[in-house]
Design an enzyme around this catalytic site. Structure first.
Site, PDB file in Angstrom:
ATOM      1  N   GLY A 120       0.825  -1.199   0.000  1.00 10.81           N
ATOM      2  CA  GLY A 120       0.000   0.000   0.000  1.00 10.81           C
ATOM      3  C   GLY A 120       0.856   1.244   0.000  1.00 10.81           C
ATOM      4  O   GLY A 120       1.997   1.241  -0.481  1.00 10.81           O
ATOM      5  N   SER A 121       0.321   2.301   0.554  1.00  9.66           N
ATOM      6  CA  SER A 121       1.001   3.591   0.505  1.00  9.66           C
ATOM      7  C   SER A 121       2.189   3.628   1.459  1.00  9.66           C
ATOM      8  O   SER A 121       2.225   2.923   2.470  1.00  9.66           O
ATOM      9  CB  SER A 121       0.031   4.716   0.858  1.00  9.66           C
ATOM     10  OG  SER A 121      -0.233   4.723   2.247  1.00  9.66           O
ATOM     11  N   THR A 122       3.136   4.486   1.136  1.00 13.48           N
ATOM     12  CA  THR A 122       4.324   4.632   1.977  1.00 13.48           C
ATOM     13  C   THR A 122       3.953   5.177   3.353  1.00 13.48           C
ATOM     14  O   THR A 122       4.505   4.737   4.370  1.00 13.48           O
ATOM     15  CB  THR A 122       5.350   5.536   1.278  1.00 13.48           C
ATOM     16  OG1 THR A 122       5.772   4.881   0.068  1.00 13.48           O
ATOM     17  CG2 THR A 122       6.567   5.784   2.147  1.00 13.48           C
ATOM     18  N   GLY A 144       2.644   2.396   5.339  1.00 14.68           N
ATOM     19  CA  GLY A 144       3.759   1.510   5.658  1.00 14.68           C
ATOM     20  C   GLY A 144       4.545   1.994   6.866  1.00 14.68           C
ATOM     21  O   GLY A 144       4.952   1.204   7.725  1.00 14.68           O
ATOM     22  N   GLU A 196       5.650  -3.470   0.670  1.00 17.81           N
ATOM     23  CA  GLU A 196       5.751  -3.099  -0.744  1.00 17.81           C
ATOM     24  C   GLU A 196       4.935  -1.828  -0.895  1.00 17.81           C
ATOM     25  O   GLU A 196       3.711  -1.850  -0.774  1.00 17.81           O
ATOM     26  CB  GLU A 196       5.235  -4.229  -1.642  1.00 17.81           C
ATOM     27  CG  GLU A 196       5.662  -4.082  -3.089  1.00 17.81           C
ATOM     28  CD  GLU A 196       4.750  -3.171  -3.877  1.00 17.81           C
ATOM     29  OE1 GLU A 196       5.171  -2.025  -4.165  1.00 17.81           O
ATOM     30  OE2 GLU A 196       3.639  -3.584  -4.195  1.00 17.81           O
TER      31      GLU A 196
END
Length: 487
Positions: free
Chosen positions: A236-238, A241, A258
């Protein structure tokens, strides 16, 4: 009408609605219409799923019985093949994914990947003999054993859900782990259908695979902090994360991430710039640009900049945005109104930053969530449009002044997920590719996406690798065992 049964959660081998009876609507992004409902799993449901996974790992022989794992994974693979037409139709309806993608990341490649990791499981060497040595003068035979991590929380996004769901649960189950799968609330149905097929068509012991579909981020967050969970595998999105890493830190869980990308497609000055521009514009339109590894920066020689912009714009205009059920569709809708509004905000920002919208640039006024495929010129690599992941059909064209400058631009990013290099000289393209800090890279049109090829990124694009042997081994621990030599 969708032929697939209604979405249900799977907890401890049982298919059901949420324990509270709550549910939420599932929308078709192409029309905005309600096509079903998903269980709004409660905190108690998530707790029960974690408990079931923990029990199945600790108290059954799932983690040690390779033959059982092979049999169950082959059964799941066959069930997916047997229900392929319905699964593809559900994906187009729920995800807004054009039908042509079902032959790739939409369905065929992830299902092939499940078979690939099962084949790997049958031949995988779980022990490595390091031979005899005399550490501290004591003759010892050393063996490295590989063992499953334990309970895995698999948290997946909405853009290519079947690819990512199977890229997590396939290797995790093959490794001997047990899993709690939590899909994005925009696309819960395809995950629930995966759970149903596992429950009804395989011999998976109860609790080995669980699927919960909470709408609330707070409820889902239990998976990242619960001490019974050994590993979090997230795509997903940083920003999310980072939050997952922080939540997992107190219990020092293993974390696979990821995350985002802002990949550059580089045409060197001896490349066919028109061909690269057309191919990159096409790629930026696929599934409305909703792919983390899509090349969304087109980096071309300054002297050929206008040609590249014109070709990219003409390509996007020829593709347009179409109903994903149309056999000719390349660019469908974005997933939701929130995502459409996010993309529209970036299009406004492009003009505020001094960019020129060459084609597209508008939200399409029709039912569903649509954005015109868009080419933006006149911005440099420091602009927000060139630095931030948009997740829409938006391509930014940036000029470079030679190979060194092209490498500088490609690497001037918080991300490092993918990219491409094209040149009339293969050795020159390879030399540039070696200098680009990304986890995957296409050289002169090569294709890296395959079940046996590791996928992941450098820098803020994540930690670890998915797919390939490396992706399987993410779900393993290593244990070094020493015994007396000759014992």
């Amino acid at each position: 009408m969708i032929a697939t049964p209604p979405a249900q959660q799977l907890v401890d081998g049982k298919l059901s609605g949420a324990s509270t009876g709550a549910s939420y609507p599932i929308l078709n992004p192409a029309t905005g219409e309600e096509i079903g409902h998903a269980p709004d799993s409660s905190a108690d449901d998530v707790d029960a799923a974690i408990a079931a996974a923990r029990r199945a790992f600790d108290e059954t022989d799932w983690s040690t019985d390779v033959a059982l794992r092979v049999r169950c994974l082959r059964q799941l693979h066959q069930a997916l093949l047997d229900h392929a037409d319905d699964f593809r139709a559900l994906t187009t309806a729920e995800v807004g994914m054009p039908g042509f993608m079902m032959g790739a990341a939409g369905f065929d490649v992830p299902v092939e990947g499940l078979k690939w990791v099962t084949d790997l499981l049958e031949r995988y060497e779980w022990e490595t003999d390091l031979g005899v040595a005399r550490p501290m003068g004591i003759p010892s035979r050393r063996t490295v054993r590989r063992e499953p991590v334990g309970v895995v929380a698999a948290i997946t996004p909405w853009n290519v859900p079947t690819q990512i769901n199977l890229a997590k649960i396939g290797p995790a189950l093959a490794a001997g782990c047990t899993v709690v799968l939590k899909p994005a609330p925009d696309t819960p149905w395809v995950a629930a259908e995966l759970g149903r097929l596992a429950a009804e068509h395989t011999d998976l012991p109860a609790g080995v695979l669980n699927v919960v579909t909470p709408r609330s981020n707070e409820v889902a967050a239990q998976l990242t902090s619960d001490p019974r969970v050994d590993m979090v595998s997230f795509t997903g999105s940083t920003n999310t994360g980072r939050a997952i890493m922080a939540a997992a830190a107190p219990t020092l869980k293993k974390v696979f991430l990821e995350l985002g990308g802002k990949s550059a497609a580089i045409a060197l000055d001896d490349a066919d710039v028109a061909a690269v521009a057309g191919a990159t514009a096409f790629a930026a339109c696929i599934h409305a640009g909703q792919g983390c590894a899509i090349t969304t920066r087109l980096v071309v020689p300054r002297e050929k900049y206008d040609e590249a912009v014109d070709v990219a714009a003409a390509t996007m205009e020829s593709i347009g945005a179409k109903d994903p059920a149309d056999p000719g569709a390349i660019c469908g809708p974005v997933i939701s109104q929130a995502q459409r509004d996010r993309v529209a905000g970036y299009l406004r920002l492009a003009e505020e930053e001094g960019g020129r919208i060459v084609t597209g640039g508008k939200v399409i006024d029709q039912p569903g969530f649509w954005v015109e495929p868009t080419v933006i010129a006149g911005l440099d690599n420091s602009s927000c449009l060139a630095q931030e992941e948009i997740f829409g059909p938006v391509l930014v064209v940036i000029p470079h002044d030679g190979d060194d400058d092209a490498v500088r631009i490609a690497n001037d990013s918080a991300y490092g997920l993918s990219g491409s290099v094209d040149s009339g000289d293969l050795e020159r393209a390879r030399a540039v590719a070696r200098r680009i800090r990304t986890g995957t890279l296409a050289v002169n049109g090569g294709v890296w996406f395959s079940p046996d090829a590791p996928f992941g990124g450098y820098k803020q694009s994540g930690l670890g690798r998915e797919m390939g042997v490396a992706g399987f081994e993410e779900y393993l621990e290593m244990k070094t065992v020493a015994e007396p030599a000759g014992g």
